[in-house]
Design an enzyme around this catalytic site. Structure first.
Site, mmCIF file in Angstrom:
data_model
loop_
_atom_site.group_PDB
_atom_site.id
_atom_site.type_symbol
_atom_site.label_atom_id
_atom_site.label_comp_id
_atom_site.label_asym_id
_atom_site.label_seq_id
_atom_site.Cartn_x
_atom_site.Cartn_y
_atom_site.Cartn_z
ATOM 1 N N VAL A 184 8.605 -3.295 11.424
ATOM 2 C CA VAL A 184 8.721 -2.008 12.024
ATOM 3 C C VAL A 184 7.211 -1.415 12.175
ATOM 4 C CG1 VAL A 184 8.107 -1.020 9.525
ATOM 5 C CG2 VAL A 184 9.552 0.514 10.994
ATOM 6 N N CYS A 242 2.724 -8.022 11.362
ATOM 7 C CA CYS A 242 1.887 -7.927 10.138
ATOM 8 C C CYS A 242 2.220 -6.742 9.188
ATOM 9 C CB CYS A 242 0.511 -7.666 10.197
ATOM 10 S SG CYS A 242 0.090 -6.447 11.410
ATOM 11 N N HIS A 243 3.467 -5.745 9.777
ATOM 12 C CA HIS A 243 3.893 -4.691 9.350
ATOM 13 C C HIS A 243 5.483 -4.778 9.235
ATOM 14 C CE1 HIS A 243 4.816 -0.306 8.873
ATOM 15 N NE2 HIS A 243 3.846 -0.190 8.058
ATOM 16 N N PHE A 244 6.114 -5.123 8.482
ATOM 17 C CA PHE A 244 5.881 -5.908 7.506
ATOM 18 C C PHE A 244 6.158 -7.497 7.644
ATOM 19 C CE2 PHE A 244 6.260 -1.459 5.946
ATOM 20 C CZ PHE A 244 5.129 -1.364 5.244
#
Length: 171
Positions: free
Chosen positions: A75, A68-70
């Site tokens: 990362v 989810c990041h990203f």
């Protein structure tokens, strides 16, 4: 003699409140527990001779935050590395016999000069205690470094964590 290293299972027990006694320091449970083991903890080690903690986190592409990041640019959020350093300062205070539950109180300065991506194999956290207060106020002040595969990528100065008893938290 105090234990000088901790396994993942022992850290999970700390997260359940089984290590330092009821109402005292606990680590968060996964997925917010940001290390897999403490490889070294000393009451008089480190740069300042006030205490040292070193912990490791094994990285793999399936870790929750990469999804989810990203999206398309995975990362580890820098705030998770910062939180891990606070977690370790709080653990040190509980390990040192301080009563109460841990709370992050702040940080003087944080620098990010690198990142944790799915190709990194291991993150290492190194915490040097600068000041340990064990009075009515229980507080640790420390400097910390986060390394990705041995390369420093984050640096934090004056990490502050306090331990607070139930009475202190109620007032």
């Amino acid at each position: 003699m105090q234990q000088s290293s901790y396994t993942f299972d022992e850290l999970l027990a700390c997260g359940r409140g089984e290590m330092f006694g009821p109402g005292n320091a606990q680590l968060p449970a996964p997925p917010m527990l940001m290390f897999d083991r403490i490889v070294r903890i000393e009451s008089d080690g480190g740069k300042y001779g006030k205490g040292y903690v070193e912990a490791e986190f094994d990285i793999n592409p399936d870790l929750w935050f990469f999804a989810c990041h990203f999206i398309g640019d995975p990362v580890m959020p820098g705030c998770l590395g910062l939180d891990a350093m606070w977690q370790l300062v709080g653990f040190f205070l509980g390990w040192s016999g301080g009563p109460g539950r841990g709370r992050a109180l702040g940080v003087g300065e944080v620098k990010f000069t690198g990142q944790v991506t799915p190709d990194v194999k291991r993150v290492t956290y190194k915490i040097d205690l600068k000041r340990v207060i064990m009075r009515k106020l229980v507080m640790g002040i420390a400097d910390g470094v986060v390394e990705a595969d041995g390369k420093p990528i984050y640096e934090a100065k004056d990490l502050k964590v306090g331990l607070f008893t139930a009475e202190q938290m109620a007032s």
